[in-house]
Scaffold this motif. Structure first.
Motif, PDB file in Angstrom:
ATOM      1  N   SER A 107       0.846  -1.192   0.000  1.00  0.00           N
ATOM      2  CA  SER A 107       0.000   0.000   0.000  1.00  0.00           C
ATOM      3  C   SER A 107       0.884   1.246   0.000  1.00  0.00           C
ATOM      4  N   LEU A 108       0.267   2.399  -0.019  1.00  0.00           N
ATOM      5  CA  LEU A 108       1.015   3.655  -0.095  1.00  0.00           C
ATOM      6  C   LEU A 108       1.591   4.005   1.270  1.00  0.00           C
ATOM      7  N   GLU A 109       2.901   3.773   1.411  1.00  0.00           N
ATOM      8  CA  GLU A 109       3.582   4.015   2.674  1.00  0.00           C
ATOM      9  C   GLU A 109       4.969   4.590   2.443  1.00  0.00           C
ATOM     10  N   ILE A 110       5.390   5.407   3.370  1.00  0.00           N
ATOM     11  CA  ILE A 110       6.781   5.858   3.434  1.00  0.00           C
ATOM     12  C   ILE A 110       7.419   5.067   4.566  1.00  0.00           C
ATOM     13  N   LEU A 172       4.803  11.076  -2.433  1.00  0.00           N
ATOM     14  CA  LEU A 172       6.250  11.115  -2.653  1.00  0.00           C
ATOM     15  C   LEU A 172       6.760  12.551  -2.778  1.00  0.00           C
ATOM     16  N   ILE A 173       5.966  13.428  -3.372  1.00  0.00           N
ATOM     17  CA  ILE A 173       6.345  14.842  -3.438  1.00  0.00           C
ATOM     18  C   ILE A 173       6.364  15.441  -2.037  1.00  0.00           C
ATOM     19  N   GLU A 174       5.356  15.100  -1.215  1.00  0.00           N
ATOM     20  CA  GLU A 174       5.347  15.584   0.171  1.00  0.00           C
ATOM     21  C   GLU A 174       6.574  15.104   0.932  1.00  0.00           C
ATOM     22  N   ALA A 175       6.964  13.867   0.689  1.00  0.00           N
ATOM     23  CA  ALA A 175       8.093  13.288   1.423  1.00  0.00           C
ATOM     24  C   ALA A 175       9.443  13.792   0.923  1.00  0.00           C
ATOM     25  N   PHE A 176       9.581  13.998  -0.387  1.00  0.00           N
ATOM     26  CA  PHE A 176      10.897  14.297  -0.961  1.00  0.00           C
ATOM     27  C   PHE A 176      10.990  15.628  -1.705  1.00  0.00           C
ATOM     28  N   GLY A 177       9.875  16.323  -1.849  1.00  0.00           N
ATOM     29  CA  GLY A 177       9.865  17.662  -2.432  1.00  0.00           C
ATOM     30  C   GLY A 177      10.497  17.764  -3.810  1.00  0.00           C
ATOM     31  N   ASP A 178      11.388  18.754  -3.953  1.00  0.00           N
ATOM     32  CA  ASP A 178      11.992  19.036  -5.255  1.00  0.00           C
ATOM     33  C   ASP A 178      12.823  17.878  -5.791  1.00  0.00           C
ATOM     34  N   ASP A 179      13.366  17.069  -4.907  1.00  0.00           N
ATOM     35  CA  ASP A 179      14.148  15.920  -5.347  1.00  0.00           C
ATOM     36  C   ASP A 179      13.258  14.951  -6.143  1.00  0.00           C
ATOM     37  N   TYR A 180      12.030  14.726  -5.651  1.00  0.00           N
ATOM     38  CA  TYR A 180      11.118  13.835  -6.383  1.00  0.00           C
ATOM     39  C   TYR A 180      10.597  14.514  -7.645  1.00  0.00           C
ATOM     40  N   ARG A 181      10.349  15.819  -7.578  1.00  0.00           N
ATOM     41  CA  ARG A 181       9.911  16.537  -8.781  1.00  0.00           C
ATOM     42  C   ARG A 181      10.972  16.435  -9.885  1.00  0.00           C
ATOM     43  N   ALA A 182      12.235  16.527  -9.513  1.00  0.00           N
ATOM     44  CA  ALA A 182      13.325  16.382 -10.488  1.00  0.00           C
ATOM     45  C   ALA A 182      13.321  14.973 -11.069  1.00  0.00           C
ATOM     46  N   TYR A 183      13.107  13.972 -10.224  1.00  0.00           N
ATOM     47  CA  TYR A 183      13.038  12.585 -10.689  1.00  0.00           C
ATOM     48  C   TYR A 183      11.867  12.399 -11.652  1.00  0.00           C
ATOM     49  N   MET A 184      10.755  13.056 -11.381  1.00  0.00           N
ATOM     50  CA  MET A 184       9.594  12.984 -12.272  1.00  0.00           C
ATOM     51  C   MET A 184       9.928  13.553 -13.649  1.00  0.00           C
ATOM     52  N   ARG A 185      10.717  14.619 -13.689  1.00  0.00           N
ATOM     53  CA  ARG A 185      11.105  15.209 -14.982  1.00  0.00           C
ATOM     54  C   ARG A 185      12.062  14.294 -15.749  1.00  0.00           C
ATOM     55  N   GLU A 186      12.831  13.500 -15.024  1.00  0.00           N
ATOM     56  CA  GLU A 186      13.827  12.619 -15.652  1.00  0.00           C
ATOM     57  C   GLU A 186      13.235  11.323 -16.183  1.00  0.00           C
ATOM     58  N   THR A 187      12.069  10.913 -15.694  1.00  0.00           N
ATOM     59  CA  THR A 187      11.505   9.607 -16.021  1.00  0.00           C
ATOM     60  C   THR A 187      10.040   9.713 -16.411  1.00  0.00           C
ATOM     61  N   LYS A 188       9.536   8.665 -17.028  1.00  0.00           N
ATOM     62  CA  LYS A 188       8.113   8.517 -17.313  1.00  0.00           C
ATOM     63  C   LYS A 188       7.505   7.612 -16.244  1.00  0.00           C
ATOM     64  N   ARG A 189       6.180   7.588 -16.182  1.00  0.00           N
ATOM     65  CA  ARG A 189       5.516   6.803 -15.140  1.00  0.00           C
ATOM     66  C   ARG A 189       5.693   5.299 -15.313  1.00  0.00           C
ATOM     67  N   ILE A 190       5.218   4.747 -16.455  1.00  0.00           N
ATOM     68  CA  ILE A 190       5.210   3.286 -16.582  1.00  0.00           C
ATOM     69  C   ILE A 190       5.740   2.760 -17.913  1.00  0.00           C
TER      70      ILE A 190
END
Length: 195
Positions: A107-110, A172-190
């Motif tokens: 499930s959705l967990e940190i 994941l954005i709440e947990a990692f902020g700009d670091d996750y946003r940068a990862y989102m720009r580098e990759t596609k979802r699936i």
């Protein structure tokens, strides 16, 4: 052996393989503390829907033959294609677990000491576990000679994915902020390079 019977055997073997792959990772993950969980009730419902579509509906059809009016004959081409897609699904499923290690959860967990995983298959796509589920559902559609049993997985995974993915990425954005946003720009979802 008919293609339809072979397709059923391949599907069943893949299902057993899925549980064998998941079990040790689920055991290890239980030993890692959860820091934050999101949408517990929604998560249980979505996971139940996925299980119904990928396991329960096909099992009911296999056990009862219902609805027989939706049966059809498979071709060996469909079975070979389904087996290849299933093999890719299982490889990606295992690789996703291995790359995530103790950070994986159903499930959705940190998790405690959670980090963004950027290695392995995660360097190409953010959510390879979902990709593996989509491939499993596609394999099921190619391997089971009954319209309802064949398509129930695709319907269930569509419900799971499109209901859950935005919640997961917000968490994941709440947990990692700009670091996750940068990862989102580098990759596609699936799908690498596409979606």
């Amino acid at each position: 052996m008919t293609a339809s019977l072979l397709g059923i055997y391949v599907w069943a073997i893949g299902l057993v393989a899925w549980f064998i792959i998941r079990y040790p990772y689920a055991r290890k993950a239980r030993k890692t503390a959860t820091v934050k969980a999101v949408g517990w009730s929604r998560e249980r419902i979505l996971l139940a829907i996925a299980t119904i579509g990928l396991v329960v509906v096909p099992a009911i059809w296999l056990a009862s033959g219902w609805p027989a009016a939706l049966n059809y004959q498979l071709s060996y081409v469909s079975v070979v294609a389904g087996a290849l897609v299933y093999a890719l699904s299982l490889w990606l499923f295992r690789r996703s677990h291995k790359d995530l290690g103790r950070q994986w959860s159903a499930s959705l967990e940190i998790r405690d000491s959670h980090q963004i995983v950027r290695g392995g298959v995660y360097r190409l796509i953010r959510h390879p576990m979902y990709s593996s589920f989509w491939l499993w559902a596609l394999a099921q559609a190619l391997l089971l000679p009954n319209v309802m049993a064949a398509l129930s997985g695709l319907v269930a995974i569509a419900i799971l994915f499109f209901t859950r993915i935005d919640h997961e990425e917000r968490m994941l954005i709440e947990a990692f902020g700009d670091d996750y946003r940068a990862y989102m720009r580098e990759t596609k979802r699936i799908i690498p390079g596409i979606y």
